[in-house]
Design an enzyme around this catalytic site. Sequence first.
Site, PDB file in Angstrom:
ATOM      1  N   CYS A 155      -7.718  10.798  22.423  1.00 55.81           N
ATOM      2  CA  CYS A 155      -7.858   9.939  23.445  1.00 55.81           C
ATOM      3  C   CYS A 155      -6.947   9.067  24.339  1.00 55.81           C
ATOM      4  CB  CYS A 155      -9.544   9.527  23.324  1.00 55.81           C
ATOM      5  SG  CYS A 155      -9.149   7.765  22.313  1.00 55.81           S
ATOM      6  N   GLY A 156      -6.203   8.539  23.712  1.00 55.79           N
ATOM      7  CA  GLY A 156      -5.812   7.274  24.418  1.00 55.79           C
ATOM      8  C   GLY A 156      -6.487   6.432  24.435  1.00 55.79           C
TER       9      GLY A 156
END
Length: 283
Positions: A114-115
């Site tokens: 997801c970062g």
Amino acid sequence: MGQVTRRSARHLRAGTATQRLEALAVEEPLEIRVNGAPLSVTMRTPGSDVELAQGFLLTEGIISRREDVLTARYCSGAGDGPPQDYNVLEVTLAGHVPRPEVDLTRNFYTSSSCGVCGKSSLEAVRLASRYGPADDPVRVAAATLTAMPDQLRAAQTVFARTGGLHAAALFSVGGEVVGGAADAASMLVVREDVGRHNAVDKVIGWALEHGRVPLAGTVLMVSGRASFELTQKAVMAGVPVLAAVSAPSSLAVDLAAESGLTLVAFLRGDSMNVYSRPDRVVG
């Protein structure tokens, strides 16, 4: 710590089953500590961890130059344990750098998919950026951009063995100028990781180490989609052109437009979409 490991798998094909070892990309947690306090945990592929930490700190607005970091080293073991813990990296900031405010809901855990999550405000990113790309005069030929995905793929040595890593590369745009646009680009650095955001942080960390931030006159090429967090990282490092093989998100396009970043996506074969600042892409 290696980047590739092997696991046994049962391979089925045309009604025949065989047991064999398959190469897999290594995924391990890395805890980043700043001045002795935990700041972030990210799932990453080991390697270039100092670059990863420094790129993360820059794109989070905690540092702005290499001199802001006094030391960055793996945690020392204690007692009878191993001399180093290669999953914990301790960063000591220079005295003039304000101590970061830790928001555990945003920073403490970052998955490989997801970062950096939780940033919903474009205004917050814009205010944090020290190196806006809007005034960068660089122009690049379309043919130069279309050559980059193949160059990136050829440099993905771990992906070639495992098929399981994202990549980011930094290109310096130069060469002869045709119609006011650079018609050549040289690859400065490429990094691979299970997390696309980690690959970008490693590239930006490399640039910080080599005194290249802000990254004027460059193209940041990523192997997947152009998400909001990757666009934010490009803006924070002063990258004027972000190019992606896959699709952008709506928020990525909005941020690019507001920041003066040229965002190129669906860069495949001889075609591409330019979502913002198309004046930089010629031909």
